[in-house]
Design an enzyme around this catalytic site. Structure first.
Site, mmCIF file in Angstrom:
data_model
loop_
_atom_site.group_PDB
_atom_site.id
_atom_site.type_symbol
_atom_site.label_atom_id
_atom_site.label_comp_id
_atom_site.label_asym_id
_atom_site.label_seq_id
_atom_site.Cartn_x
_atom_site.Cartn_y
_atom_site.Cartn_z
ATOM 1 C CG HIS A 84 81.607 39.424 -56.767
ATOM 2 N ND1 HIS A 84 81.520 40.857 -57.391
ATOM 3 C CD2 HIS A 84 82.573 39.645 -56.365
ATOM 4 C CE1 HIS A 84 82.911 40.932 -57.369
ATOM 5 N NE2 HIS A 84 83.229 40.256 -55.871
ATOM 6 C CG ASP A 147 89.849 40.917 -48.393
ATOM 7 O OD1 ASP A 147 89.940 41.085 -47.407
ATOM 8 O OD2 ASP A 147 90.182 39.795 -48.800
ATOM 9 C CD GLU A 262 92.835 39.399 -46.480
ATOM 10 O OE1 GLU A 262 92.966 39.441 -47.696
ATOM 11 O OE2 GLU A 262 91.950 39.331 -45.575
#
Length: 513
Positions: A84, A147, A262
């Site tokens: 990632h 997340d 958030e």
């Protein structure tokens, strides 16, 4: 031996080369291939084929590969989690890439003598698997998350690991008690705050420069059953930041707060990617712009909150608790959106977005993301120029912005932060369409550079998160004098030949005489 294999592999047939390399290294694991997925990452903007993609069976295999690389003239080793990375950080151009996912699904929940509970877990385990097993088998869960959970434990601990729980518990690097690390010398160490502490704190947030994390002990706590997930719309940045900072500091005054805080900026348009339609949580709900003041500008803001509760809690008590926490906040009253869902469903919410992106073909498109930490003192100026001018038409994906607290981070780790107690993470998560529409990935990278240059020119107190620089001089400026000196000393101690994590482009491989 591996020095000869570099030439041998390039001249051998693929199958013969794979078999010979595996035997030469004496691995319990396997060698997957000589390129393929290990030469690409999620960013989709760089490609560096490795000499081999190795699937180690455990820390011993990892150590064996590193030792053999040290005996070669110039081989490097990169640990790859779930790929990632954005800028090739987990690649090794003509080097050896380790598939950390092959370390297995080792997970053991242990209760310590002081009453704390932790998960002893493989560095190659995905956080989503840790979540599912801890909750389903033990009713426990880690305290701090990212997340997106299709990331490896070792990968996020090598950076920081940030999400909406970080204001309360700190990043994931603040919620681990022990590591097993393979250094650049091929040595295996167990390390903690009290044992081999310099390696422990160096590896946490160390960008893979000092060692490869093969195991970690992650703090756990009882998992809730349910989550009330809430989004509140703001038209003014000052109101948005005031309320966000109130919520992340409320406990200091003896009050209670939400379990997750958030926020994000979005475009005041009907663009489904990053406009008003992206805000509602329930498909049956709609965002009615008639509730917005006529003075609303091109950019709006959303505070995103979560409240944990048990199945046994009465709905009325959950409503009362949430309303009490919302009291006094300055959001647009008619633009409050909420849903109730299980704790696991909430934490895996980005998984649904991933599935949607894959179905639309944009998951595999380039992702010129930019992640930054910006001091509270500079965030209003950042909003006026970056959000309201440079990005006023959106980015085709989320524009996260929410406050974090420096006191929740351990400054003994390798992570670099702004100086102020309150600073904001700004994450520009661009998804470029896989067809000729909108700006190219190169233009978006240039826009990212424009933002960085603006912050630098204005003298902002900011740092890149998941940083990527092209020169060591840039890295020195990133760390600052004192932290750079500490970083270099740790490198000399644990990876003196600069074998590890070459994709970060911080140090150059020291040739073997």
């Amino acid at each position: 031996m591996i020095a000869y294999l570099e030439c041998f592999v390039s001249e051998s047939r693929h199958d013969d080369g794979v078999s010979s390399l595996s035997k030469a290294l004496g691995l319990q694991g396997t060698v997957a291939d000589f390129g393929g997925e290990a030469g690409r990452d999620f960013g989709g903007m760089k490609s560096f084929p490795p000499l081999a993609f190795i699937r180690p069976a455990g820390a011993d295999d990892v150590a064996r590969v590193v030792k053999e690389a040290a005996r070669s003239s110039n081989l490097t080793v990169a640990a790859r989690g779930n790929g990632h990375s954005i800028n090739g950080q987990a690649m090794a151009d003509r080097g050896l890439v380790l598939d950390m996912r092959s370390l297995g699904e080792h997970l053991r929940v242990v209760r310590a003598s002081d009453g704390s509970v932790y998960a002893d877990v493989s560095g190659g385990a995905l956080w989503e698997d840790v979540l599912k097993r801890c909750v389903s088998e033990h009713g426990m869960a880690p305290r701090s998350w990212t997340d997106y959970l299709s990331l490896t434990v070792g990968g996020t601990l090598s950076n920081a690991g940030v999400s909406g729980q970080a204001f309360r518990y700190g990043p994931q690097t603040s919620n681990v008690t022990e590591l097993e690390v393979v250094t650049g010398k091929g040595e295996i160490f167990n390390c903690s705050e009290k044992e081999n502490s310099e390696l422990f704190f160096g590896a946490l947030g160390g960008l893979g420069q000092f060692g490869i994390i093969t195991k970690a002990k992650v703090l756990l706590q009882p998992a809730p059953d349910m989550v009330r997930w809430i989004r509140l719309v703001y038209t003014e940045f000052d109101d948005f930041t005031r309320d966000a900072e109130l919520l992340v500091t409320r406990q200091d005054d003896g009050g209670d707060s939400f379990d997750y805080v958030e926020g994000f900026a979005f475009v005041n348009s009907d663009n489904p990617a990053d406009g008003r339609p992206s805000v509602p949580l329930d498909p049956q709900e709609t965002f009615d712009p008639a509730h917005l003041p006529r003075t609303s500008g091109p950019i709006l803001y959303c505070l995103e909150l979560a409240h944990h509760y048990r199945n046994t809690d009465r709905p009325s008590s959950v409503d009362t608790g949430v309303n009490r926490l919302l009291g006094g906040l300055g959001f647009v009253e008619e633009l409050k959106f909420q849903v109730d869902l299980s704790y696991v469903e909430f934490l895996l919410r980005v998984k649904r977005a991933e599935e949607h992106a894959k179905a639309n073909g944009i998951w595999d498109a380039p992702h010129p993301w930019l992640n930054m930490f910006v001091s509270k003192s500079d965030i209003a100026d950042f909003d006026r120029t970056v959000f309201k001018k440079i990005l006023k038409d959106g980015i085709g994906g989320p524009m996260l912005v929410y406050p974090l607290r420096r006191s929740k981070w351990d400054t003994r780790t390798s992570v670099v932060l702004p100086e102020s107690e309150i600073f904001y993470i700004v994450a520009l998560l661009r998804f470029t369409p896989p067809y000729p529409k909108g700006p190219s990935a190169e233009n978006l990278v240039a826009q990212n550079q424009e933002i960085i240059q603006y912050c630098t020119r204005k003298g902002f107190d900011f740092k890149l998160y998941l940083p990527h620089y092209r020169s060591q001089e840039d890295w020195k400026r990133h760390f600052g004098s004192d932290q750079w000196s500490r970083f270099v000393e740790r490198k000399k101690c644990f990876d003196p030949m600069a074998i590890l994590a070459p994709g970060q482009k911080i140090f150059s491989r020291v040739p073997q005489p």
